[in-house]
Design a protein around this motif. Structure first.
Motif, PDB file in Angstrom:
ATOM      1  N   MET A   5       0.820  -1.216   0.000  1.00 51.27           N
ATOM      2  CA  MET A   5       0.000   0.000   0.000  1.00 51.27           C
ATOM      3  C   MET A   5       0.850   1.261   0.000  1.00 51.27           C
ATOM      4  O   MET A   5       0.555   2.222  -0.660  1.00 51.27           O
ATOM      5  CB  MET A   5      -0.925   0.035   1.235  1.00 51.27           C
ATOM      6  CG  MET A   5      -2.046  -0.952   1.185  1.00 51.27           C
ATOM      7  SD  MET A   5      -3.310  -0.520  -0.026  1.00 51.27           S
ATOM      8  CE  MET A   5      -4.369   0.477   0.988  1.00 51.27           C
ATOM      9  N   TRP A  47       2.170   2.528  -3.605  1.00 52.59           N
ATOM     10  CA  TRP A  47       1.292   3.210  -4.562  1.00 52.59           C
ATOM     11  C   TRP A  47       0.693   4.506  -4.015  1.00 52.59           C
ATOM     12  O   TRP A  47       0.300   5.375  -4.767  1.00 52.59           O
ATOM     13  CB  TRP A  47       0.186   2.262  -5.075  1.00 52.59           C
ATOM     14  CG  TRP A  47      -0.743   1.694  -4.035  1.00 52.59           C
ATOM     15  CD1 TRP A  47      -0.663   0.472  -3.460  1.00 52.59           C
ATOM     16  CD2 TRP A  47      -1.908   2.311  -3.492  1.00 52.59           C
ATOM     17  NE1 TRP A  47      -1.685   0.267  -2.595  1.00 52.59           N
ATOM     18  CE2 TRP A  47      -2.469   1.394  -2.598  1.00 52.59           C
ATOM     19  CE3 TRP A  47      -2.528   3.556  -3.659  1.00 52.59           C
ATOM     20  CZ2 TRP A  47      -3.619   1.655  -1.868  1.00 52.59           C
ATOM     21  CZ3 TRP A  47      -3.668   3.817  -2.948  1.00 52.59           C
ATOM     22  CH2 TRP A  47      -4.211   2.881  -2.048  1.00 52.59           C
ATOM     23  N   ASP A  49       1.237   6.799  -8.685  1.00 53.52           N
ATOM     24  CA  ASP A  49       0.182   7.047  -9.683  1.00 53.52           C
ATOM     25  C   ASP A  49      -1.201   7.314  -9.095  1.00 53.52           C
ATOM     26  O   ASP A  49      -1.946   8.147  -9.592  1.00 53.52           O
ATOM     27  CB  ASP A  49       0.110   5.893 -10.697  1.00 53.52           C
ATOM     28  CG  ASP A  49       0.126   4.533 -10.026  1.00 53.52           C
ATOM     29  OD1 ASP A  49       0.289   4.506  -8.797  1.00 53.52           O
ATOM     30  OD2 ASP A  49      -0.043   3.539 -10.729  1.00 53.52           O
ATOM     31  N   ILE A  50      -1.564   6.668  -7.999  1.00 57.51           N
ATOM     32  CA  ILE A  50      -2.895   6.860  -7.403  1.00 57.51           C
ATOM     33  C   ILE A  50      -3.028   8.294  -6.882  1.00 57.51           C
ATOM     34  O   ILE A  50      -4.045   8.965  -7.123  1.00 57.51           O
ATOM     35  CB  ILE A  50      -3.123   5.868  -6.240  1.00 57.51           C
ATOM     36  CG1 ILE A  50      -2.991   4.426  -6.716  1.00 57.51           C
ATOM     37  CG2 ILE A  50      -4.482   6.102  -5.590  1.00 57.51           C
ATOM     38  CD1 ILE A  50      -4.079   3.953  -7.647  1.00 57.51           C
ATOM     39  N   ILE A  54      -3.492  10.523  -9.821  1.00 53.85           N
ATOM     40  CA  ILE A  54      -4.865  10.475 -10.361  1.00 53.85           C
ATOM     41  C   ILE A  54      -5.815  11.228  -9.434  1.00 53.85           C
ATOM     42  O   ILE A  54      -6.663  12.009  -9.881  1.00 53.85           O
ATOM     43  CB  ILE A  54      -5.336   9.002 -10.547  1.00 53.85           C
ATOM     44  CG1 ILE A  54      -4.538   8.339 -11.669  1.00 53.85           C
ATOM     45  CG2 ILE A  54      -6.822   8.938 -10.889  1.00 53.85           C
ATOM     46  CD1 ILE A  54      -4.717   6.836 -11.752  1.00 53.85           C
ATOM     47  N   LEU A  55      -5.632  10.994  -8.133  1.00 46.40           N
ATOM     48  CA  LEU A  55      -6.490  11.696  -7.165  1.00 46.40           C
ATOM     49  C   LEU A  55      -6.348  13.207  -7.280  1.00 46.40           C
ATOM     50  O   LEU A  55      -7.337  13.949  -7.286  1.00 46.40           O
ATOM     51  CB  LEU A  55      -6.118  11.264  -5.739  1.00 46.40           C
ATOM     52  CG  LEU A  55      -6.960  10.146  -5.142  1.00 46.40           C
ATOM     53  CD1 LEU A  55      -6.372   9.695  -3.834  1.00 46.40           C
ATOM     54  CD2 LEU A  55      -8.401  10.593  -4.936  1.00 46.40           C
ATOM     55  N   LEU A  61      -9.744   5.995 -11.532  1.00 46.58           N
ATOM     56  CA  LEU A  61      -9.204   5.788 -10.180  1.00 46.58           C
ATOM     57  C   LEU A  61      -9.431   4.349  -9.711  1.00 46.58           C
ATOM     58  O   LEU A  61      -8.494   3.695  -9.233  1.00 46.58           O
ATOM     59  CB  LEU A  61      -9.864   6.783  -9.211  1.00 46.58           C
ATOM     60  CG  LEU A  61      -9.280   6.847  -7.800  1.00 46.58           C
ATOM     61  CD1 LEU A  61      -7.864   7.410  -7.818  1.00 46.58           C
ATOM     62  CD2 LEU A  61     -10.154   7.702  -6.894  1.00 46.58           C
ATOM     63  N   LYS A  90      -7.302   1.797 -11.441  1.00 48.11           N
ATOM     64  CA  LYS A  90      -5.915   1.842 -10.966  1.00 48.11           C
ATOM     65  C   LYS A  90      -5.794   1.193  -9.584  1.00 48.11           C
ATOM     66  O   LYS A  90      -4.879   0.407  -9.331  1.00 48.11           O
ATOM     67  CB  LYS A  90      -5.456   3.312 -10.909  1.00 48.11           C
ATOM     68  CG  LYS A  90      -3.985   3.511 -11.044  1.00 48.11           C
ATOM     69  CD  LYS A  90      -3.556   3.283 -12.484  1.00 48.11           C
ATOM     70  CE  LYS A  90      -2.038   3.077 -12.534  1.00 48.11           C
ATOM     71  NZ  LYS A  90      -1.638   2.582 -13.860  1.00 48.11           N
ATOM     72  N   ILE A  91      -6.772   1.539  -8.717  1.00 52.48           N
ATOM     73  CA  ILE A  91      -6.726   1.035  -7.344  1.00 52.48           C
ATOM     74  C   ILE A  91      -6.913  -0.482  -7.298  1.00 52.48           C
ATOM     75  O   ILE A  91      -6.293  -1.166  -6.484  1.00 52.48           O
ATOM     76  CB  ILE A  91      -7.782   1.759  -6.463  1.00 52.48           C
ATOM     77  CG1 ILE A  91      -7.358   3.214  -6.228  1.00 52.48           C
ATOM     78  CG2 ILE A  91      -7.958   1.078  -5.109  1.00 52.48           C
ATOM     79  CD1 ILE A  91      -8.372   4.053  -5.492  1.00 52.48           C
ATOM     80  N   TYR A 127      -4.212  -2.850  -6.795  1.00 54.47           N
ATOM     81  CA  TYR A 127      -3.572  -2.943  -5.471  1.00 54.47           C
ATOM     82  C   TYR A 127      -4.518  -3.470  -4.393  1.00 54.47           C
ATOM     83  O   TYR A 127      -4.120  -4.229  -3.531  1.00 54.47           O
ATOM     84  CB  TYR A 127      -3.038  -1.573  -5.046  1.00 54.47           C
ATOM     85  CG  TYR A 127      -2.113  -0.954  -6.065  1.00 54.47           C
ATOM     86  CD1 TYR A 127      -0.764  -1.335  -6.115  1.00 54.47           C
ATOM     87  CD2 TYR A 127      -2.569  -0.014  -6.973  1.00 54.47           C
ATOM     88  CE1 TYR A 127       0.084  -0.773  -7.055  1.00 54.47           C
ATOM     89  CE2 TYR A 127      -1.733   0.552  -7.907  1.00 54.47           C
ATOM     90  CZ  TYR A 127      -0.400   0.175  -7.955  1.00 54.47           C
ATOM     91  OH  TYR A 127       0.427   0.711  -8.876  1.00 54.47           O
ATOM     92  N   SER A 128      -5.793  -2.972  -4.445  1.00 55.86           N
ATOM     93  CA  SER A 128      -6.731  -3.394  -3.405  1.00 55.86           C
ATOM     94  C   SER A 128      -8.159  -3.424  -3.944  1.00 55.86           C
ATOM     95  O   SER A 128      -8.712  -2.371  -4.305  1.00 55.86           O
ATOM     96  CB  SER A 128      -6.634  -2.435  -2.218  1.00 55.86           C
ATOM     97  OG  SER A 128      -7.762  -2.556  -1.394  1.00 55.86           O
ATOM     98  N   LEU A 180     -10.669  -1.461  -1.600  1.00 53.92           N
ATOM     99  CA  LEU A 180     -10.607   0.005  -1.755  1.00 53.92           C
ATOM    100  C   LEU A 180     -11.287   0.437  -3.059  1.00 53.92           C
ATOM    101  O   LEU A 180     -11.985   1.461  -3.111  1.00 53.92           O
ATOM    102  CB  LEU A 180      -9.141   0.459  -1.746  1.00 53.92           C
ATOM    103  CG  LEU A 180      -8.908   1.934  -1.412  1.00 53.92           C
ATOM    104  CD1 LEU A 180      -9.442   2.289  -0.043  1.00 53.92           C
ATOM    105  CD2 LEU A 180      -7.416   2.264  -1.496  1.00 53.92           C
TER     106      LEU A 180
END
Lengths: 261, 214
Positions: free
Chosen positions: A1, A4, A8-9, A12-13, B169, B172-173, B176-177, B180
């Motif tokens: 966790m 990332w 990139d996250i 994007i956010l 989003l 992409k997430i 990983y999860s 989420l």
């Protein structure tokens, strides 16, 4: 966790949040720009409308003056000449006729004809005053008053201050017509016995005021109903001048016009 | 189970109002109503599919082109003074073709068709912006708050720009999860509700306008 969360996250956010904020701002901006554009469009349209109305008014007044001139000219050249010819013949008849009864009839007819000729001249001058073109506003108003005095037992006074200057003939005739209408209104509707006309010339402006001691009127009612006042306002609009009046029932009225020369 | 019904519940608001006020809607607003009918059908179908334990991803491959087709018809009507409808129809044909190609070669019916959904959302945002531009260009509407499509278009702009962002989003997430990503997906209904409320307001304004003009 952990990896990332910082790459990139997060990007994007950030971009997404920025995008949504820009969108919200854009919507607000759209509504405010729209409102502003609409207001300026409405202003432009109302200006165009006013300009068009003014143009229309100018054309109407101009064609009215042309028609008056043509009618006055016809009346003077055709009817006036014919009446003079009849008067001349009646004079001859009066001199040559030996029959006393017919002679008296000719003299009486000649007298009536004289009255008709005078009336025709008055109408001709009312329609298109040559004095205005030749000698200017003061002389034309003076002449108009002298004609009115012949038929009505009224007290007139004309005060002129400042040096008289000639200005645009169209505007000169408009000021004269306003004076003419105000005087006619004072006689016909206000039943005035005394009328005071003031003309004031400055280097840039001319002021005309007409005061009468007539029966006056309710200003508010006159504003909504008075067609005469609408005419005066229209002429003043053409002059790009300003027009004020005050009156009370039984206490006479005062009209003031101010316009640039 | 409750979650299953919360999201679709709001689409029934413009749907019921649309049925009652259908006679007051102009051609463009009737396309919007058609879209809402399609959403109602979709929501009911999805509830049935989920509650009976069936897979529903395949339906998105049909849903996305149909939704685009209806929006294309809607905006072809609303933007006809700005853009010739044939250009919007051409965009619709290209989009539907791409959607089919995507299903056949890239994201099959067992997968979430995220690419075409993102492109579709982006195109709806463009249509919505073009509609605002048309309004600004023409200046025919005296009071924006009295124009039904302004409310609906604002809803489309907000909803699909949010969808575009949230889809990227969550895609992409999800790498990983999954949990989420699911949480992110639960934000979507908020924008869906906003759109449906604005659509309902739009329909109500259409009736008010019709009554005022007699």
């Amino acid at each position: 966790m952990k990896d990332w969360l910082h790459t990139d996250i997060v990007l994007i956010l950030l971009i997404g949040t920025m995008g949504m904020l820009i969108l919200a701002f854009g919507i607000i901006l759209f509504f405010s720009i729209y409102k502003k554009r609409l207001q300026s469009q409405q202003l432009y349209l109302s200006q165009m409308k006013a300009e068009h109305r003014k143009q229309l008014l100018e054309n109407t007044v101009s064609s009215q003056e042309k028609e008056r001139k043509r009618f006055a000219s016809d009346l003077h050249d055709e009817v006036g000449a014919m009446l003079s010819f009849i008067k001349l013949n009646l004079g001859r008849l009066e001199k040559k006729e030996e029959n006393q009864e017919l002679k008296e009839l000719a003299a009486e007819s000649k007298e009536h004809l004289n009255q008709v000729i005078t009336e025709v001249r008055r109408i001709t001058r009312d329609l298109s005053p040559p004095t205005l073109e030749k000698l200017g506003l003061v002389a034309a108003v003076n002449e108009f008053l002298s004609w009115v005095k012949r038929s009505d037992s009224l007290l007139f006074s004309l005060n002129v201050t400042g040096k008289e200057v000639r200005f645009d003939p169209k505007n000169e005739i408009a000021v004269f017509r306003i004076a003419q209408e105000l005087i006619n209104n004072a006689i016909k509707h206000a039943e005035a016995t005394k009328i005071t006309i003031k003309l004031k010339y400055t280097s840039t402006h001319i002021f005309l005021s007409v005061t009468d001691n007539g029966k006056g009127f309710d200003v508010e009612k006159a504003k909504t109903k008075g067609l005469g006042l609408k005419n005066l306002e229209s002429r003043t609009e053409i002059l790009k001048g300003s027009f004020k009046f005050r009156s009370k029932p039984k206490k006479g009225a005062t009209f003031v016009l101010a316009t640039k020369i | 189970m409750l979650k299953l019904f919360i999201k679709p519940s709001f689409v029934f608001l413009p749907f019921i109002i649309g049925i009652i006020l259908y006679k007051y809607l102009n051609k463009g607003l009737r396309f919007i109503f058609l879209q809402i009918c399609f959403w109602v059908f979709t929501e009911i179908l999805l509830i049935i599919l989920i509650s009976t334990g069936h897979q529903n991803l395949w339906y998105l491959h049909i849903y996305v082109p149909i939704e685009f087709l209806i929006f294309a018809l809607t905006y072809a009507w609303f933007l006809k003074e700005l853009i010739k409808p044939k250009y919007i129809y051409a965009v619709a044909v290209i989009f539907i073709s791409c959607s089919v190609v995507n299903t056949l070669f890239f994201q099959n019916i067992q997968l979430f068709n995220s690419y075409v959904r993102a492109v579709g959302a982006l195109l709806y945002v463009c249509f919505a912006i073009l509609y605002f531009y048309k309004l600004l260009f023409e200046l025919k509407v005296q009071k924006l708050r009295k124009e039904p499509m302004v409310w609906i278009n604002t809803g489309i702009l907000i909803y699909y720009s949010a969808i575009f962002f949230l889809d990227i989003l969550s895609n992409k997430i999800i790498q990983y999860s999954i949990d989420l990503a699911k949480d992110v997906m639960f934000i979507r209904p908020i924008f869906y509700w906003i759109f449906n409320i604005l659509a309902a307001v739009g329909f109500l304004i259409a009736r008010k306008n019709a009554q005022e003009t007699g």
